[in-house]
Write an enzyme that holds these catalytic residues in place. Structure first.
Site, short mmCIF file in Angstrom:
data_model
loop_
_atom_site.label_atom_id
_atom_site.label_comp_id
_atom_site.label_asym_id
_atom_site.label_seq_id
_atom_site.Cartn_x
_atom_site.Cartn_y
_atom_site.Cartn_z
N LEU A 5 -47.51 -66.54 -19.99
CA LEU A 5 -47.44 -67.13 -18.66
C LEU A 5 -48.36 -66.33 -17.75
CD1 LEU A 5 -43.55 -67.53 -18.19
CD2 LEU A 5 -45.17 -69.36 -18.70
N ASP A 6 -48.90 -66.97 -16.71
CA ASP A 6 -49.65 -66.23 -15.69
C ASP A 6 -48.78 -65.10 -15.16
OD1 ASP A 6 -51.81 -67.95 -15.88
OD2 ASP A 6 -51.17 -69.21 -14.20
N LYS A 7 -49.41 -64.04 -14.72
CA LYS A 7 -48.67 -62.86 -14.24
C LYS A 7 -47.66 -63.22 -13.14
CE LYS A 7 -49.64 -58.07 -12.93
NZ LYS A 7 -50.71 -57.09 -12.69
#
Length: 238
Positions: A56-58
């Site tokens: 997942l994106d940060k």
């Protein structure tokens, strides 16, 4: 930033898999710059052979599948590759939008260095279904069901509908301030802080086949910042 213990992120665990609820601002894997703590490192401290099955994106919070052995990793990776994993995300977007199982099928080109763009000629196939769950005066709670797993897919697909995710400045989203939604809100001399310090995107649930052939659905509760924004909208932005 201080992150919870890996043990406290676990939603489910058996001999093969660990399902975790990733907090926002924690990278899934090692970043190019190195340094910071990330989910993979925390997982390996907990279980030496742990492998993250997807990322997942940060800033995105929510459900991530971790494999405890190579066989489990292959089993999950194949399901992702063949688009057998059903993923559901929740996003809060700017403005009121009525989406009833809207399919966005705009191809996405990864231009490198974290930049992606819509490109019909060079982009890779990218499909996302969107459904509006709750309407507010200035915002909408949206369910996103990505079929493919391109980088920034949900974010850029929503932006093409002029429904940028709240706080997602990369794709035109604006931060949510209490002064915008609360009547009679008085600003102090200090600069007002946004309700959420990231974009409002959460990986809510995943459905996939376990190693024993059983199909299961796992759900990740909202983190505190997402829940607080939703609660404030329900109270003040109707």
């Amino acid at each position: 930033m201080k992150f919870p213990k890996f043990k406290d992120l676990i939603i489910f665990e058996d001999n093969d898999l660990i399902i975790v609820n990733k907090p926002p601002f924690l990278a899934s894997l090692d970043e190019r710059e190195g340094g910071d703590v990330n989910l993979l490192r925390l997982a390996k401290q907990y279980h030496a052979d742990a492998q993250i099955c997807h990322r997942l994106d940060k800033e995105t919070s929510g459900l991530i599948i971790v494999a405890k052995n190579p066989e489990a990793y292959r089993h999950i990776a194949m399901q992702f590759e063949h688009r057998k994993v059903k993923k559901v995300y929740h996003a809060i977007v700017d403005g009121t939008h009525i989406f009833e199982d809207l399919l966005i099928d705009l191809p996405i080109l990864n231009a490198g260095k974290g930049n992606v763009m819509i490109s019909r000629s060079e982009g890779k196939k990218a499909d996302t279904y969107f459904k509006s769950l709750k309407y507010f005066k200035h915002y909408t709670l949206i369910e996103a069901r990505p079929v493919t797993g391109r980088m920034h897919q949900i974010r850029i697909h929503l932006a093409t509908q002029r429904a940028s995710i709240t706080g997602d400045d990369m794709y035109g989203g604006k931060p949510a301030f209490l002064s915008k939604i609360k009547r009679g809100y008085r600003l102090t001399d200090e600069e007002e802080q946004p309700i959420m310090k990231r974009f409002a995107l959460h990986a809510k649930e995943s459905t996939f086949t376990m190693l024993n052939g059983e199909e299961r659905t796992f759900e990740a509760p909202y983190p505190k910042d997402f829940a607080v924004l939703l609660k404030l909208l329900e109270k003040n932005d109707v």
